[in-house]
Design an enzyme around this catalytic site. Structure first.
Site, PDB file in Angstrom:
ATOM      1  N   LYS A 109      -3.312 -14.746   3.447  1.00 52.46           N
ATOM      2  CA  LYS A 109      -2.708 -14.214   3.235  1.00 52.46           C
ATOM      3  C   LYS A 109      -2.830 -12.958   4.661  1.00 52.46           C
ATOM      4  O   LYS A 109      -2.190 -12.550   5.934  1.00 52.46           O
ATOM      5  CB  LYS A 109      -3.393 -12.709   2.050  1.00 52.46           C
ATOM      6  CG  LYS A 109      -2.048 -11.691   1.967  1.00 52.46           C
ATOM      7  CD  LYS A 109      -0.882 -11.569   1.830  1.00 52.46           C
ATOM      8  CE  LYS A 109       0.186 -10.813   1.846  1.00 52.46           C
ATOM      9  NZ  LYS A 109       1.291 -11.031   1.889  1.00 52.46           N
ATOM     10  N   LYS A 137      10.912 -18.218   4.653  1.00 56.19           N
ATOM     11  CA  LYS A 137      10.543 -17.461   2.869  1.00 56.19           C
ATOM     12  C   LYS A 137      10.810 -19.345   2.483  1.00 56.19           C
ATOM     13  O   LYS A 137       9.558 -19.804   1.648  1.00 56.19           O
ATOM     14  CB  LYS A 137      11.025 -16.908   2.944  1.00 56.19           C
ATOM     15  CG  LYS A 137      11.002 -15.483   2.841  1.00 56.19           C
ATOM     16  CD  LYS A 137       9.299 -15.043   2.104  1.00 56.19           C
ATOM     17  CE  LYS A 137       8.733 -13.498   2.925  1.00 56.19           C
ATOM     18  NZ  LYS A 137       8.467 -14.658   4.002  1.00 56.19           N
ATOM     19  N   TRP A 166      -5.662   3.890  -1.951  1.00 51.61           N
ATOM     20  CA  TRP A 166      -5.341   3.363  -1.159  1.00 51.61           C
ATOM     21  C   TRP A 166      -5.325   4.106  -0.040  1.00 51.61           C
ATOM     22  O   TRP A 166      -4.057   4.511  -0.010  1.00 51.61           O
ATOM     23  CB  TRP A 166      -3.731   2.734  -2.134  1.00 51.61           C
ATOM     24  CG  TRP A 166      -3.565   1.940  -0.855  1.00 51.61           C
ATOM     25  CD1 TRP A 166      -2.476   2.099   0.242  1.00 51.61           C
ATOM     26  CD2 TRP A 166      -3.587   0.286  -0.311  1.00 51.61           C
ATOM     27  NE1 TRP A 166      -1.681   1.333   0.832  1.00 51.61           N
ATOM     28  CE2 TRP A 166      -3.364  -0.226   0.406  1.00 51.61           C
ATOM     29  CE3 TRP A 166      -4.055  -1.005  -0.997  1.00 51.61           C
ATOM     30  CZ2 TRP A 166      -2.424  -1.427   1.445  1.00 51.61           C
ATOM     31  CZ3 TRP A 166      -5.028  -2.310  -0.430  1.00 51.61           C
ATOM     32  CH2 TRP A 166      -3.741  -2.441   0.583  1.00 51.61           C
ATOM     33  N   ASN A 217      -1.801   9.690  -6.905  1.00 51.13           N
ATOM     34  CA  ASN A 217      -1.080   8.585  -6.338  1.00 51.13           C
ATOM     35  C   ASN A 217      -0.027   8.729  -5.750  1.00 51.13           C
ATOM     36  O   ASN A 217       0.910   9.586  -6.374  1.00 51.13           O
ATOM     37  CB  ASN A 217      -0.648   7.415  -7.490  1.00 51.13           C
ATOM     38  CG  ASN A 217       0.154   5.928  -6.745  1.00 51.13           C
ATOM     39  OD1 ASN A 217      -0.074   6.024  -5.311  1.00 51.13           O
ATOM     40  ND2 ASN A 217       0.420   5.304  -7.673  1.00 51.13           N
ATOM     41  N   GLY A 218       0.655   8.597  -4.708  1.00 54.59           N
ATOM     42  CA  GLY A 218       1.481   9.051  -4.029  1.00 54.59           C
ATOM     43  C   GLY A 218       1.055   9.856  -2.398  1.00 54.59           C
ATOM     44  O   GLY A 218       0.409   9.622  -1.924  1.00 54.59           O
ATOM     45  N   ARG A 255      -4.430  -4.203  -7.949  1.00 55.27           N
ATOM     46  CA  ARG A 255      -3.329  -3.698  -7.042  1.00 55.27           C
ATOM     47  C   ARG A 255      -3.431  -3.429  -4.751  1.00 55.27           C
ATOM     48  O   ARG A 255      -2.565  -2.739  -4.609  1.00 55.27           O
ATOM     49  CB  ARG A 255      -3.374  -1.599  -7.403  1.00 55.27           C
ATOM     50  CG  ARG A 255      -2.786  -2.315  -9.264  1.00 55.27           C
ATOM     51  CD  ARG A 255      -2.502  -0.921  -9.312  1.00 55.27           C
ATOM     52  NE  ARG A 255      -1.860  -0.106  -9.045  1.00 55.27           N
ATOM     53  CZ  ARG A 255      -0.369   0.400  -9.307  1.00 55.27           C
ATOM     54  NH1 ARG A 255       0.015  -0.398 -10.164  1.00 55.27           N
ATOM     55  NH2 ARG A 255       0.216   1.314  -8.466  1.00 55.27           N
ATOM     56  N   HIS A 275      25.807 -25.410  21.077  1.00 59.60           N
ATOM     57  CA  HIS A 275      24.347 -25.507  22.166  1.00 59.60           C
ATOM     58  C   HIS A 275      22.916 -26.772  21.498  1.00 59.60           C
ATOM     59  O   HIS A 275      22.608 -27.215  22.212  1.00 59.60           O
ATOM     60  CB  HIS A 275      24.287 -24.132  23.057  1.00 59.60           C
ATOM     61  CG  HIS A 275      24.861 -24.073  23.292  1.00 59.60           C
ATOM     62  ND1 HIS A 275      24.796 -23.813  24.503  1.00 59.60           N
ATOM     63  CD2 HIS A 275      25.034 -22.088  22.886  1.00 59.60           C
ATOM     64  CE1 HIS A 275      26.265 -22.674  25.142  1.00 59.60           C
ATOM     65  NE2 HIS A 275      26.218 -21.536  23.959  1.00 59.60           N
ATOM     66  N   GLU A 309       7.852 -21.302   3.626  1.00 61.59           N
ATOM     67  CA  GLU A 309       6.039 -20.764   3.456  1.00 61.59           C
ATOM     68  C   GLU A 309       5.835 -21.361   1.076  1.00 61.59           C
ATOM     69  O   GLU A 309       5.280 -22.144   0.884  1.00 61.59           O
ATOM     70  CB  GLU A 309       5.907 -19.841   3.055  1.00 61.59           C
ATOM     71  CG  GLU A 309       5.724 -18.994   4.468  1.00 61.59           C
ATOM     72  CD  GLU A 309       5.971 -18.108   4.740  1.00 61.59           C
ATOM     73  OE1 GLU A 309       4.602 -17.035   5.744  1.00 61.59           O
ATOM     74  OE2 GLU A 309       7.151 -16.716   3.986  1.00 61.59           O
ATOM     75  N   CYS A 339      -2.362   3.235  -5.556  1.00 60.22           N
ATOM     76  CA  CYS A 339      -3.501   3.568  -5.918  1.00 60.22           C
ATOM     77  C   CYS A 339      -3.536   2.880  -7.467  1.00 60.22           C
ATOM     78  O   CYS A 339      -2.584   3.094  -8.469  1.00 60.22           O
ATOM     79  CB  CYS A 339      -3.661   5.018  -6.040  1.00 60.22           C
ATOM     80  SG  CYS A 339      -3.692   5.428  -4.340  1.00 60.22           S
ATOM     81  N   GLU A 394      13.775 -15.102   8.916  1.00 59.65           N
ATOM     82  CA  GLU A 394      12.977 -14.477   8.162  1.00 59.65           C
ATOM     83  C   GLU A 394      13.605 -15.335   7.175  1.00 59.65           C
ATOM     84  O   GLU A 394      12.773 -16.225   5.964  1.00 59.65           O
ATOM     85  CB  GLU A 394      12.369 -12.597   7.556  1.00 59.65           C
ATOM     86  CG  GLU A 394      12.132 -12.959   6.477  1.00 59.65           C
ATOM     87  CD  GLU A 394      10.448 -12.496   6.541  1.00 59.65           C
ATOM     88  OE1 GLU A 394      10.232 -12.610   5.818  1.00 59.65           O
ATOM     89  OE2 GLU A 394      10.264 -13.193   7.551  1.00 59.65           O
TER      90      GLU A 394
END
Length: 614
Positions: free
Chosen positions: A609, A488, A75, A101-102, A27, A507, A491, A2, A484
């Site tokens: 995104k 990265k 948020w 916030n939180g 944000r 193999h 990307e 937030c 992963e």
């Protein structure tokens, strides 16, 4: 997460607050609101959707030109993104306005107590509870600062609270526990913000607060105290970043900022998951315990980075719950005529909640009468809405296209799902589940330890700027980490990068190994089956053929030293949880290498995104 703004000064507060909220739009948010103190009353407006909706409402119904106010972009966590759930929240007598916030972990019991005393709640949020508690305190005769101290001692969780009192128009009071808050110090005016971007147009003098502190701002100055009322001092500093850097907390890229936000994101994703009885509670689950007991097969569907989180989930669920798990690319799922029944649970992992192929896959599953559970970071998005249950990851907004903290918080959600299933099905004892939860709650500290070695990883990346190919090796839960890590690099650095299970080298992939080829090796922790020894065998194979081995291994693992050209140590953690720490150096490596190559790290070519077309 937030965005928060507070202001006391000589300027019209509405303009300062709205401008500050606009500076915090990066944000991410789903509603916005403002509260001003006007001659003994609170004047407030709040709207779901973008800040433009709030601005239009203010044009239609102008606010008074007063000089004290607070604002918020939300948020959503507790309750959907609606007008009634938007902040600020008011006390029963409308004396207090508060933004937050939180997550307040013990809000349910506090809410129950307030409702038993006749307080009618106007929202679904945990935040509103704090507004009523503050007003309760003010009615005893204390001022807003003392009231905030008293209330915070009763709250559990991680939170930033900012409040105004209609009877004290020249003061804004805030509190911080494990959630961002910074003070802006001006001349004849002072500011509060989630970060310096909220006030950088007005002042570059800022103050940092410690945990469990309350700060009071007036025109004349700033005072700080602990939750227990003891006087304290904030740390003053000068902000020499421009606005763009301020939004990124001084980092060059949002992606790098988000990598460093991961300890907080993981901690937020674990907040409120254990009840006072020690049992796991997943409030957004919506599937009954009996629904889950009836499950005899799980199919995880996802795409890209989320797919690799699903691969880790398979290891965890099968180990802790003894339920067979399949992991499928969402784009392939419905085209192979999958076997689905009412006792199949389909788990859809999507950071945005709008991924088109994942959405079509869950619609297919629901037609087949299977239960669907979403793991998602975006409250109110389509996939959670169309699922039978949801686990929100609470990562906060992720601006960089290449996911980092989104991946780690998806891993946390997958672990929570596995442990919750084990609890419901009785496949693990309560003390076993508590032990793993304890280990998970140590992970933010372990991730901080890895991030402290960032310069070591950056130097490694700079050493490999001229390489056009990088391989990644892993075993068990380290295999998805290798995939992963390779993704990265693809990307954001546009390099040929491949991840392999180390046992597959002979193999075929070992044909790619040549003199000087860098291979990043995720070494499993010692003591689990023969994984560690098998991984060392694979490293020996590639090293014998001239590869340069860059090894990630737990601290104290001396067995790997003779076979590592470069060794980066990781904290000692269980093998199933190692992905949470092992992937972080790979993120840092990719980010720095892409930076050195001159690429736009946040907006890599050809990528978006949220993939909203099949």
């Amino acid at each position: 997460m937030c965005g928060i703004v507070g202001y006391v000064g000589a300027k019209p507060a509405e303009g300062v607050v709205i401008e500050g909220l606009r500076r915090l739009e990066y944000r991410g948010y789903d509603s916005a609101g403002i509260a001003l103190v006007d001659g003994g009353t609170i004047v407030s407006d709040k709207r779901a959707g973008k800040l433009a909706n709030l601005e239009k409402a203010i044009v239609d119904s102008p606010l008074p030109q007063v000089t004290t106010g607070i604002g918020h972009t939300r948020w959503a966590t507790h309750g959907p993104p609606t007008d009634r759930n938007a902040h600020p929240h008011l006390g029963r007598a409308r004396r207090v306005a508060l933004v937050h916030n939180g997550i307040i972990e013990n809000f349910a019991e506090l809410r129950q107590r307030l409702e038993s005393e006749g307080v009618e709640m106007a929202s679904d949020t945990d935040t509103e509870v704090a507004a009523h508690l503050l007003e309760e305190q003010l009615e005893t005769g204390v001022d807003l600062t003392v009231a905030m101290q008293n209330v915070c001692r009763d709250l559990e969780g991680a939170f930033t609270l900012v409040a105004v009192d209609s009877q004290d128009p020249d003061r804004v009071v805030a509190a911080r526990r494990n959630s961002p808050l910074v003070v802006g110090i001006g001349e004849g005016e002072n500011f509060l913000g989630s970060d310096v971007a909220a006030f950088i147009e007005h002042t570059r003098e800022a103050m940092e607060l410690d945990q469990d502190q309350v700060v009071t701002i007036t025109r004349e100055g700033v005072s700080v105290s602990g939750f227990d009322g003891t006087p304290a001092e904030g740390r003053r500093y000068h902000v020499d970043w421009d606005l763009s850097a301020a939004e990124k907390d001084g980092h060059d890229w949002f992606m790098r900022k988000e990598i460093f936000e991961q300890p907080r994101a993981v901690a937020d994703s674990l907040l409120g998951r254990r009840g006072t009885d020690g049992l796991l509670q997943l409030d957004e689950m919506r599937l009954s315990d009996q629904d889950l007991r009836d499950i005899d097969k799980i199919i995880i569907i996802a795409a890209g980075t989320s797919f690799y989180a699903g691969m880790v989930a398979k290891y965890a669920i099968e180990h802790w719950c003894r339920i067979p798990v399949e992991v499928e690319l969402a784009s392939e799922f419905r085209y192979r005529d999958p076997i689905l029944t009412a006792s199949t649970l389909v788990v859809a992992i999507s950071q945005s909640g709008e991924t088109a192929d994942t959405l079509q896959a869950i619609r297919h599953a629901r037609v087949q009468r299977s239960k669907v559970l979403a793991i998602c970071n975006t409250n109110g998005s389509t996939i959670p809405r169309e699922s039978d249950g949801v686990i929100y990851t609470h990562a906060g907004p992720e601006i960089g296209v290449a996911s980092t903290k989104g991946f780690l918080t998806q891993l946390v959600a997958c672990y929570l799902l596995a442990l919750y299933l084990a609890q419901v099905k009785g496949t693990r004892y309560g003390d076993e589940i508590s032990q793993v939860m304890d280990q998970l709650e140590e992970m933010p500290g372990h991730i901080e330890t890895v991030l402290a070695k960032a310069e070591e990883v950056y130097a490694l990346a700079r050493d490999h700027v001229d390489n056009r190919s990088v391989l990644f090796l892993g075993r068990h839960a380290g295999y998805p980490v290798a995939l992963e890590g390779a993704l990265k690099l693809k990307e954001i650095a546009y390099l040929h990068a491949e991840g392999f299970a180390a046992g597959e080298l002979k193999h075929g992939p070992i044909a790619l190994v040549e003199e000087g080829l860098p291979i990043l090796c995720v070494v499993p922790p010692r003591g689990r089956d023969q994984l560690h020894d098998k991984m060392i065998s694979g490293i020996q194979e590639v090293r014998a053929r001239g590869a340069r081995t860059l090894c990630l291994a737990e601290e104290g693992d001396t067995a790997i030293t003779p076979y590592a050209d470069v060794l980066i140590t990781l904290p000692q953690v269980p093998v199933l949880l190692q992905p949470l720490v092992a992937v972080v150096p790979l993120q840092l490596f990719a980010c720095e290498l892409a930076t050195q190559l001159g690429h736009d790290v946040d907006q890599p070519r050809n990528l978006a995104k949220s993939v909203t077309v099949e």
